[in-house]
Scaffold this motif. Structure first.
Motif, PDB file in Angstrom:
ATOM      1  N   ALA A  99       7.494   9.341 -11.626  1.00 44.23           N
ATOM      2  CA  ALA A  99       7.313  10.734 -12.036  1.00 44.23           C
ATOM      3  C   ALA A  99       8.598  11.538 -11.812  1.00 44.23           C
ATOM      4  CB  ALA A  99       6.153  11.368 -11.293  1.00 44.23           C
ATOM      5  N   LEU A 100       9.232  11.324 -10.677  1.00 46.02           N
ATOM      6  CA  LEU A 100      10.485  12.032 -10.388  1.00 46.02           C
ATOM      7  C   LEU A 100      11.592  11.607 -11.352  1.00 46.02           C
ATOM      8  CD1 LEU A 100      10.601  12.002  -6.482  1.00 46.02           C
ATOM      9  CD2 LEU A 100      10.375  14.004  -7.963  1.00 46.02           C
ATOM     10  N   PHE A 101      11.669  10.309 -11.647  1.00 42.56           N
ATOM     11  CA  PHE A 101      12.708   9.819 -12.552  1.00 42.56           C
ATOM     12  C   PHE A 101      12.540  10.422 -13.943  1.00 42.56           C
ATOM     13  CE2 PHE A 101      14.657   6.835 -15.518  1.00 42.56           C
ATOM     14  CZ  PHE A 101      15.924   6.719 -14.958  1.00 42.56           C
ATOM     15  N   ALA A 102      11.302  10.603 -14.359  1.00 42.02           N
ATOM     16  CA  ALA A 102      11.040  11.173 -15.688  1.00 42.02           C
ATOM     17  C   ALA A 102      11.359  12.666 -15.740  1.00 42.02           C
ATOM     18  CB  ALA A 102       9.589  10.943 -16.084  1.00 42.02           C
ATOM     19  N   THR A 103      11.245  13.350 -14.619  1.00 44.04           N
ATOM     20  CA  THR A 103      11.450  14.799 -14.620  1.00 44.04           C
ATOM     21  C   THR A 103      12.767  15.224 -13.978  1.00 44.04           C
ATOM     22  OG1 THR A 103      10.170  14.968 -12.575  1.00 44.04           O
ATOM     23  CG2 THR A 103       8.975  15.295 -14.639  1.00 44.04           C
ATOM     24  N   VAL A 104      13.063  14.670 -12.801  1.00 47.42           N
ATOM     25  CA  VAL A 104      14.266  15.019 -12.052  1.00 47.42           C
ATOM     26  C   VAL A 104      14.886  13.723 -11.529  1.00 47.42           C
ATOM     27  CG1 VAL A 104      15.208  16.515 -10.245  1.00 47.42           C
ATOM     28  CG2 VAL A 104      12.999  17.051 -11.257  1.00 47.42           C
ATOM     29  N   PRO A 105      15.589  12.989 -12.386  1.00 46.65           N
ATOM     30  CA  PRO A 105      16.095  11.669 -11.987  1.00 46.65           C
ATOM     31  C   PRO A 105      16.901  11.684 -10.689  1.00 46.65           C
ATOM     32  CG  PRO A 105      16.506  12.041 -14.309  1.00 46.65           C
ATOM     33  CD  PRO A 105      15.966  13.321 -13.743  1.00 46.65           C
ATOM     34  N   PHE A 106      17.654  12.722 -10.481  1.00 44.72           N
ATOM     35  CA  PHE A 106      18.475  12.833  -9.282  1.00 44.72           C
ATOM     36  C   PHE A 106      17.610  12.779  -8.026  1.00 44.72           C
ATOM     37  CE2 PHE A 106      20.957  14.941  -6.038  1.00 44.72           C
ATOM     38  CZ  PHE A 106      22.244  14.516  -6.278  1.00 44.72           C
TER      39      PHE A 106
ATOM     40  N   VAL B 115       0.846  -1.195   0.000  1.00 51.65           N
ATOM     41  CA  VAL B 115       0.000   0.000   0.000  1.00 51.65           C
ATOM     42  C   VAL B 115       0.881   1.245   0.000  1.00 51.65           C
ATOM     43  CG1 VAL B 115      -1.672   1.312   1.366  1.00 51.65           C
ATOM     44  CG2 VAL B 115      -1.949  -1.162   1.089  1.00 51.65           C
ATOM     45  N   MET B 116       1.922   1.243   0.845  1.00 53.28           N
ATOM     46  CA  MET B 116       2.830   2.391   0.913  1.00 53.28           C
ATOM     47  C   MET B 116       3.582   2.567  -0.408  1.00 53.28           C
ATOM     48  SD  MET B 116       6.279   2.955   3.206  1.00 53.28           S
ATOM     49  CE  MET B 116       7.064   1.527   2.509  1.00 53.28           C
ATOM     50  N   LEU B 117       4.097   1.464  -0.946  1.00 50.94           N
ATOM     51  CA  LEU B 117       4.931   1.563  -2.141  1.00 50.94           C
ATOM     52  C   LEU B 117       4.147   1.779  -3.423  1.00 50.94           C
ATOM     53  CD1 LEU B 117       7.831  -0.951  -1.534  1.00 50.94           C
ATOM     54  CD2 LEU B 117       7.856   1.527  -1.417  1.00 50.94           C
ATOM     55  N   ALA B 118       2.857   1.492  -3.423  1.00 53.16           N
ATOM     56  CA  ALA B 118       2.054   1.754  -4.624  1.00 53.16           C
ATOM     57  C   ALA B 118       2.123   3.246  -4.973  1.00 53.16           C
ATOM     58  CB  ALA B 118       0.615   1.314  -4.417  1.00 53.16           C
ATOM     59  N   PHE B 119       1.995   4.083  -3.953  1.00 53.93           N
ATOM     60  CA  PHE B 119       2.109   5.526  -4.174  1.00 53.93           C
ATOM     61  C   PHE B 119       3.558   5.920  -4.430  1.00 53.93           C
ATOM     62  CE2 PHE B 119       2.975   9.785  -2.527  1.00 53.93           C
ATOM     63  CZ  PHE B 119       2.199  10.519  -3.418  1.00 53.93           C
ATOM     64  N   ALA B 120       4.489   5.382  -3.649  1.00 52.95           N
ATOM     65  CA  ALA B 120       5.902   5.733  -3.792  1.00 52.95           C
ATOM     66  C   ALA B 120       6.427   5.352  -5.175  1.00 52.95           C
ATOM     67  CB  ALA B 120       6.737   5.065  -2.703  1.00 52.95           C
ATOM     68  N   TRP B 121       5.956   4.244  -5.723  1.00 50.46           N
ATOM     69  CA  TRP B 121       6.401   3.799  -7.047  1.00 50.46           C
ATOM     70  C   TRP B 121       5.967   4.811  -8.108  1.00 50.46           C
ATOM     71  CZ3 TRP B 121       7.732  -1.790  -7.375  1.00 50.46           C
ATOM     72  CH2 TRP B 121       8.377  -2.097  -8.568  1.00 50.46           C
ATOM     73  N   TRP B 122       4.738   5.260  -7.996  1.00 50.08           N
ATOM     74  CA  TRP B 122       4.242   6.260  -8.941  1.00 50.08           C
ATOM     75  C   TRP B 122       5.045   7.558  -8.809  1.00 50.08           C
ATOM     76  CZ3 TRP B 122       2.125  11.027  -7.807  1.00 50.08           C
ATOM     77  CH2 TRP B 122       1.591  11.718  -8.883  1.00 50.08           C
ATOM     78  N   LEU B 123       5.289   7.979  -7.572  1.00 54.70           N
ATOM     79  CA  LEU B 123       6.068   9.191  -7.328  1.00 54.70           C
ATOM     80  C   LEU B 123       7.492   9.047  -7.853  1.00 54.70           C
ATOM     81  CD1 LEU B 123       6.332  12.001  -6.066  1.00 54.70           C
ATOM     82  CD2 LEU B 123       6.904  10.869  -3.897  1.00 54.70           C
ATOM     83  N   SER B 124       8.103   7.909  -7.612  1.00 52.66           N
ATOM     84  CA  SER B 124       9.461   7.666  -8.093  1.00 52.66           C
ATOM     85  C   SER B 124       9.526   7.697  -9.619  1.00 52.66           C
ATOM     86  CB  SER B 124       9.967   6.316  -7.575  1.00 52.66           C
ATOM     87  OG  SER B 124      11.233   6.026  -8.090  1.00 52.66           O
TER      88      SER B 124
END
Length: 183
Positions: free
Chosen positions: A32-39, A21-30
């Motif tokens: 999105a971040l990787f696509a825009t600001v990989p660092f 449940v926690m990582l379902a959101f974190a995976w989506w956030l990661s």
């Protein structure tokens, strides 16, 4: 390993589902971040370790972290891909490693942090091509490694706090080893 009880399996399953449940959101956030600001995506990398840390600290049984990683991957597979299983097992391996090296005879708090440091160094190296790591300026490269290691250390600390509070509340009492709790 001894007997594998239903309480042990169900506790690992519950931690894996809660982690999912926690990582379902974190995976989506990661993603999105990787696509825009990989660092910046590496700042939350440690979250993938947290469920395994909770399991190992709470249950103190061999392979609890890997079992939680497997359940976690199975929970996430319908939402992402079957690669989620490999990813969650990869991240569960690092918290498990220090205990495996000690043949599961020591359950000290510092071993959790040792696994976090190994993950914080290994992940950037293993994912270097994805992040184009070796093309970064040296100070940025060092910052990347430091950010990853800090993420893993903070997530490990959080996992230890959660596991200790669950243990104090009596959770997983039947699933734990009968040996006294380690510091």
């Amino acid at each position: 390993m001894g007997k594998v009880s239903t309480a042990y399996l169900m506790t690992c399953a519950a931690i894996g589902v809660a982690g999912g449940v926690m990582l379902a959101f974190a995976w989506w956030l990661s993603t999105a971040l990787f696509a825009t600001v990989p660092f910046a995506s590496v700042a939350i990398a440690g979250l993938w370790m947290m469920p395994a840390v909770i399991a190992l600290r709470l249950i103190r049984r061999p392979f609890a972290g890997l079992l939680v990683g497997l359940v976690l991957g199975l929970v996430l597979t319908p939402f992402y891909t079957a690669g989620a299983i490999a990813t969650t097992l990869f991240w569960a391996f690092f918290p498990e490693l220090p205990f495996l090296v000690t043949i599961y005879r020591r359950w000290s708090r510092w071993l959790h942090y040792a696994g976090a440091v190994v993950a914080g160094v290994a992940y950037p190296i293993l994912a270097a091509q994805s992040f184009d790591l070796w093309a970064m300026a040296f100070p940025v490269l060092v910052a990347f490694f430091v950010l990853c290691a800090l993420s893993c250390l903070v997530a490990t600390w959080g996992g230890i706090v959660i596991a200790d509070r669950l243990a104090a509340a009596g959770v997983a009492r039947l699933a734990r080893r009968s040996a006294p709790r380690a510091a």
